[in-house]
Design an enzyme around this catalytic site. Structure first.
Site, PDB file in Angstrom:
ATOM      1  N   LYS A   1      19.735   7.021   6.326  1.00  6.62           N
ATOM      2  CA  LYS A   1      20.613   7.107   7.490  1.00  6.62           C
ATOM      3  C   LYS A   1      19.923   7.938   8.575  1.00  6.62           C
ATOM      4  O   LYS A   1      18.981   8.665   8.312  1.00  6.62           O
ATOM      5  CB  LYS A   1      21.955   7.731   7.107  1.00  6.62           C
ATOM      6  N   GLY A   2      20.415   7.842   9.805  1.00  6.39           N
ATOM      7  CA  GLY A   2      19.744   8.467  10.937  1.00  6.39           C
ATOM      8  C   GLY A   2      19.847   9.982  10.952  1.00  6.39           C
ATOM      9  O   GLY A   2      20.801  10.577  10.453  1.00  6.39           O
TER      10      GLY A   2
ATOM     11  N   GLN B   1      12.409  16.620  13.247  1.00  9.18           N
ATOM     12  CA  GLN B   1      13.602  16.179  13.952  1.00  9.18           C
ATOM     13  C   GLN B   1      14.712  17.219  13.879  1.00  9.18           C
ATOM     14  O   GLN B   1      15.387  17.504  14.871  1.00  9.18           O
ATOM     15  CB  GLN B   1      14.100  14.867  13.356  1.00  9.18           C
TER      16      GLN B   1
ATOM     17  N   ILE C   1      15.342  10.474   2.499  1.00  9.42           N
ATOM     18  CA  ILE C   1      14.432  10.971   3.532  1.00  9.42           C
ATOM     19  C   ILE C   1      13.098  10.261   3.359  1.00  9.42           C
ATOM     20  O   ILE C   1      12.351  10.505   2.418  1.00  9.42           O
ATOM     21  CB  ILE C   1      14.273  12.500   3.443  1.00  9.42           C
TER      22      ILE C   1
ATOM     23  N   GLU D   1      20.303  12.287  15.985  1.00  7.92           N
ATOM     24  CA  GLU D   1      21.483  12.822  16.668  1.00  7.92           C
ATOM     25  C   GLU D   1      22.127  13.977  15.917  1.00  7.92           C
ATOM     26  O   GLU D   1      22.490  15.000  16.503  1.00  7.92           O
ATOM     27  CB  GLU D   1      22.498  11.695  16.896  1.00  7.92           C
TER      28      GLU D   1
ATOM     29  N   PRO E   1       9.369  13.096   5.090  1.00  8.21           N
ATOM     30  CA  PRO E   1       9.858  14.482   5.122  1.00  8.21           C
ATOM     31  C   PRO E   1       9.337  15.312   6.286  1.00  8.21           C
ATOM     32  O   PRO E   1      10.091  16.068   6.892  1.00  8.21           O
ATOM     33  CB  PRO E   1       9.389  15.054   3.779  1.00  8.21           C
ATOM     34  N   LYS E   2       8.057  15.182   6.632  1.00  9.30           N
ATOM     35  CA  LYS E   2       7.511  16.023   7.700  1.00  9.30           C
ATOM     36  C   LYS E   2       8.146  15.707   9.049  1.00  9.30           C
ATOM     37  O   LYS E   2       8.528  16.614   9.797  1.00  9.30           O
ATOM     38  CB  LYS E   2       5.993  15.866   7.783  1.00  9.30           C
TER      39      LYS E   2
ATOM     40  N   GLY F   1       8.653  10.054  20.042  1.00  9.24           N
ATOM     41  CA  GLY F   1       8.358  11.331  19.411  1.00  9.24           C
ATOM     42  C   GLY F   1       8.824  11.503  17.984  1.00  9.24           C
ATOM     43  O   GLY F   1       8.249  12.312  17.251  1.00  9.24           O
TER      44      GLY F   1
ATOM     45  N   PHE G   1      14.529  11.763  25.174  1.00 12.76           N
ATOM     46  CA  PHE G   1      15.862  12.307  24.902  1.00 12.76           C
ATOM     47  C   PHE G   1      16.988  11.415  25.424  1.00 12.76           C
ATOM     48  O   PHE G   1      18.133  11.823  25.476  1.00 12.76           O
ATOM     49  CB  PHE G   1      16.020  13.724  25.475  1.00 12.76           C
TER      50      PHE G   1
END
Length: 746
Positions: free
Chosen positions: A707-708, A644, A635, A711, A638-639, A472, A245
């Site tokens: 894209k991320g 996330q 994406i 966060e 997907p899983k 993770g 984290f």
């Protein structure tokens, strides 16, 4: 817990986590799982004061205890070469730079390590550590942000100067305005795996460590800078990380101490932090006081926005984050002012925590937007739509892609937003008041530099290597998915080796950049591999009869075990045949990939919707339903992407309702530094979670258009809960966490 995820466009079939079986069966080895002959064990003894000096330290009883090999303190610890100069020799030790462990007798915070005990077994080192005694000269300490806000200063550097677009503090002149203050407490990372390291010296200038880090190369550089040994003589391994984290985004003093101790005793040394030390020695999300001023026209158009934040840092080092920056671009507003200040406190230096400053800042901004909507008697969703930024108002650039409106639309449908009442306390079910809330999130989408080596073996087996590791999110699964798509191979035929400085360089695992950065390198190296395969195929007799004069990768169909001609699929070669004809055992390719500056503003966006109920007699909050919607480009996996988003929702629930490291400011000590008293969500706290992905490719950021997610899965979640609590009860809680006592106060 129920969960569902949805796509607006057809997705490829999800693949399972490639490391899932190893993790659930215990085959995955973490830092403290490493086993070496003659391993010694270390344990850190911490200070019992929060500021002052060590008057004396008695280690004699510990040194005489059974099995003890050494006890290191500032009086006898080996000198760390990098500590003797530092970044700025004119500054006193540790001023403006990371803590130098065992450098001198000065104490900066409670539980600062003052001794490293080393013994031949873990049980013996625990016993001996209790025998170390210290006497101190105490000095007045400060650990309370609220009591010391008058000591706030602008951080060093031009990036943190006050920002003004248009007229400063223009909200004060608006027809409708709100001005409120919000407080975010200290949060602690608390991953499942505590800080751990195994260090082994192989000569006077060569060391190998297995450690809990989010970036093996960053740790390698830190060790080089501290011990002044050649970079190539330092090996850092961290294939598996049991959550982080953000706590693994820097090399902490305990890691330097372990390496120092291994050097001292001439044996491998294993050191693992106790859970209580995880609250004091590896950073935290800093306490932050924020003030928001919003001004708008009567029809809900923003005319002025001021966002001020004052956060805690350590007394010896400035830690900064982008707490106020989200207010500069998230909404279309002509007049924006932001101010950011730091207060030095007697705590360990904070560190970025998931969502970093944007998560803290969004709590204030998105709560204030809800308060403005209430003042205007306007639906909060409608207020956001009326102030949607069609281009980036801060950078004055077009977005590379933005599908936030689609997130608003589908999230509202999935949560049943039409059932929300404008007036609080309007929905009731027996003793339960029902409320709906929402919060928007955003985080920069960027692409760094990474290198990946790909090796295609006979039989169509592909090996990928990169030093990036995985705390993770599923990095290896992402790399497998990208390679599978490009090469036409089954995921079962792809193997990923990662998490070691022996592999090609990769980025830190953080900042929502790994998929964009490493995924691009995987894409590029696989594309280059295909071009090389086309070159080999062009030389094969099997393709000489074709009408293709200059064979290229786009002329070929790549699939399991071989390749064929698109124009004539009957013309086919297996990889075994191709390599045999070329006289090659395999085909290897290494490719560095990095992003280029683009004339676009690149961000990921999210919106979180919450339906909850509050029990009137007791103030108990029960979340019924969460909908998290993400505009994160394509994406790729997907899983893991769904996981996330769910993980972000869980973190947001903890932030909103539970997490708060309490410090007894009389002594500067945490009083809930354990997982019994520091509350985090458990399974029973997690409601039905729906995840929605727009799944539209960003055409500019990287080859995958991804894209991320990491966060934005969290940013905006806490204010969505706070806003739902207000809608249910009519009570606005501006200080997190939202606990029963705050709801029951008159």
């Amino acid at each position: 817990m129920e969960k569902n995820f949805f796509f607006s466009a057809q997705a490829t079939d999800p693949i399972n986590r490639v490391d899932g079986k190893a993790k659930v069966t215990g085959a995955a080895a973490y830092a403290a799982d490493q086993k070496l002959p003659q391993t010694a064990y270390g344990f850190l003894v911490g200070s019992t004061i929060s500021k002052g000096r060590i008057r004396s330290i008695d280690t004699r009883s510990a040194e005489r205890a059974p099995g003890v090999l050494a006890v290191l303190t500032h009086l006898n610890a080996p000198k760390i070469p990098g500590y003797q100069t530092g970044k700025d020799p004119a500054k006193p030790p540790t001023s403006g730079q990371p803590l130098r462990i065992f450098y001198n007798d000065e104490i900066f915070y409670y539980d600062q390590p003052i001794a490293l005990v080393i013994a031949d077994t873990y049980e013996r080192v625990l016993h001996a550590a209790k025998l170390v005694k210290a006497q101190y000269e105490k000095a007045p300490h400060q650990t309370d942000l609220e009591a010391n806000r008058d000591q706030a200063k602008i951080p060093t550097g031009p990036r943190f100067e006050d920002y003004t677009r248009g007229e400063a503090d223009a909200y004060k002149n608006a027809p409708v305005k709100i001005e409120q203050e919000y407080y975010h407490p200290v949060e602690v990372h608390n991953p499942m795996e505590p800080g751990s390291i195994m260090a082994r010296w192989e000569g006077v200038d060569k060391v190998t460590v297995s450690t809990k880090t989010q970036g093996v190369q960053a740790t390698q550089r830190s060790i080089r800078d501290a011990f002044k040994i050649p970079l190539e003589n330092i090996t850092v391994n961290a294939e598996h990380v049991g959550g982080a984290f953000g706590m693994g985004l820097r090399t902490w003093p305990y890691e330097i101490a372990a390496i120092m101790g291994a050097q001292k005793v001439g044996r491998p040394l294993k050191l693992m932090l106790h859970r209580e030390q995880m609250f004091t020695n590896v950073g935290h999300r800093p306490a932050t006081h924020q003030k928001i001023g919003l001004g708008a026209t009567a029809d809900g158009k923003l005319t002025g926005l001021t966002h001020e934040a004052t956060a805690g840092t350590s007394s010896y080092e400035e830690f900064t984050e982008a707490t106020v920056n989200i207010s500069r671009f998230l909404y279309a507003c002509p007049n924006v002012t932001t101010r950011y200040r730091l207060v030095p406190l007697n705590v360990c230096t904070p560190i970025w925590m998931r969502g970093p400053g944007e998560a803290t800042g969004s709590f204030a901004l998105e709560s204030a937007m809800d308060e403005l909507a209430h003042a205007l008697q306007l639906d909060p969703l409608e207020l956001r739509l009326r102030n949607h930024a069609d281009t980036d108002p801060e950078r004055k650039l077009p977005w590379s892609s933005k599908y936030l409106k689609e997130c608003y639309q589908h999230g509202a449908e999935l949560i049943g937003w039409k059932e929300r009442k404008l007036q609080p306390r309007s929905l009731k079910d027996g003793d339960w008041m029902i409320g709906y809330g929402m919060g928007t999130g955003s985080f920069g989408a960027s692409r760094g530099s990474a290198t990946v080596k790909a090796s295609l073996q006979a039989g169509g087996k592909l090996l990928l290597q990169c030093s990036v590791n995985d705390m993770g999110p599923g990095t290896a699964t992402m790399m497998t998915a990208v390679a599978s798509e490009v090469m036409g191979l089954s995921p079962n035929n792809i193997k990923v080796q990662m998490g070691s400085t022996g592999f090609p360089p990769g980025p830190m695992q953080g900042g929502s950049t790994v998929t964009s950065t490493v995924g691009s390198a995987v894409h590029d190296v696989c594309s280059a591999l295909k071009e090389q395969l086309a070159t080999l195929a062009a030389k094969s007799p099997s393709f000489h009869t074709t009408t293709v004069h200059e064979l290229k990768a786009e002329d070929l169909q790549f699939s399991e075990g071989g390749l064929s001609l698109k124009a004539n699929p009957s013309v086919r070669l297996t990889y075994d045949e191709l390599f045999r004809q070329a006289g090659l055992p395999s085909l290897e390719m290494t490719k560095e990939s990095s992003g280029k500056r683009q004339p676009f503003s690149m961000y990921s966006f999210s919106v979180h919707f919450v339906k909850l109920r509050v029990h009137l007699p007791t103030g108990r909050i029960k979340i019924d339903h969460v909908v998290s919607c993400a505009d994160a480009g394509t994406i790729v996996s997907p899983k893991t992407a769904e996981s996330q988003m769910i993980g972000g929702a869980v973190g947001g629930i903890g932030m909103a309702l539970m997490e708060d490291m309490l410090i007894d400011h009389r002594f500067g000590r945490p009083i809930n530094n354990n997982l019994a008293d520091y509350h985090v969500p458990v399974n029973a706290d997690i409601p039905k979670v729906d995840v929605y992905f727009v799944n539209q490719k960003d055409p500019y950021i990287n080859p995958m258009g991804s894209k991320g997610i990491g966060e934005i899965a969290l940013i905006g979640m806490a204010p969505a809960i706070a806003n739902a609590v207000f809608n249910a009860t009519g009570k606005r809680i501006r200080s997190l966490p939202i606990t029963l006592d705050k709801l029951m106060e008159d």
